[in-house]
Design an enzyme around this catalytic site. Structure first.
Site: not given
Length: 217
Positions: A15, A74, A165
């Protein structure tokens, strides 16, 4: 040698990635090989992979997360980012290219085998193109086989990975010029090493019981 069970259980979705830690080039080359040699139905290989290692490249990909701000760091903090793309169509020329490559690589011993291979692949492509009318979905399934191969391989190499996604495919297709190349972005994978703020690194894995998800007959 580490057994497969250990590798699978230590894999998790990171994460938060450390922006200061970079993946060694030799490991990147191994990950590229994993993508290239991923399995696909009838060896259709309906994919294209874009790998960003530069800050400029990662920033381009991050443009597609404007409406998914939680995913932006990220991508920007990753060592490398891979965009797994799927073909928009399969042409007869592409099928001939596959056949020629297989012949060059020594997989076709004679003309009879060549015709059988061509006929078999054409059958499945036409099945999904005309009868089932789900060719795009079928091709994307193959791309996700490559995703699974990449995620497990990253774990083997002790590289953290984050499949994403949550991004705008239209934006990413435009930024990377994918539509002009005949592809569309399916999924992004941020690769690197976990940051100390990665809360998921210390959480136990959670899966449904084996007896519930696996049936033996």
């Amino acid at each position: 040698m580490t057994d497969l069970t250990t590798i699978v259980k230590r894999r998790y979705t990171s994460k938060a990635l450390d922006p200061h830690k970079k993946i060694p080039q030799d490991k990147i080359e191994q990950l590229k090989t994993l993508l290239r040699f991923a399995p696909s139905s009838v060896n259709s290989q309906p994919w294209h992979f874009v790998i960003a290692a530069t800050e400029e490249g990662k920033a381009k990909i991050a443009e597609a997360t404007a409406n998914y701000a939680f995913n932006t760091p990220k991508i920007l903090n990753a060592s490398h980012v891979a965009v797994l793309c799927t073909r928009n169509y399969i042409t007869d020329d592409y099928l001939q290219q596959l056949l020629a490559q297989e012949q060059q690589d020594g997989r076709i011993p004679d003309d009879t085998a060549k015709q059988a291979l061509q006929t078999g692949r054409q059958f499945f492509v036409n099945l999904h193109r005309y009868e089932l009318k789900d060719l795009q979905h079928w091709m994307e399934k193959q791309t996700y086989l490559a995703l699974g191969t990449l995620l497990l391989g990253a774990s083997v190499l002790e590289v953290n990975a984050t499949p994403i996604e949550g991004f705008d495919a239209a934006t990413l297709n435009q930024v990377l010029g994918l539509r002009e190349k005949g592809f569309t972005a399916s999924v992004i994978v941020a690769l690197g090493y976990s940051d100390e703020t990665d809360f998921n690194a210390t959480l136990p894995k959670s899966r449904l019981p084996q007896q519930q998800v696996i049936e033996e007959i």
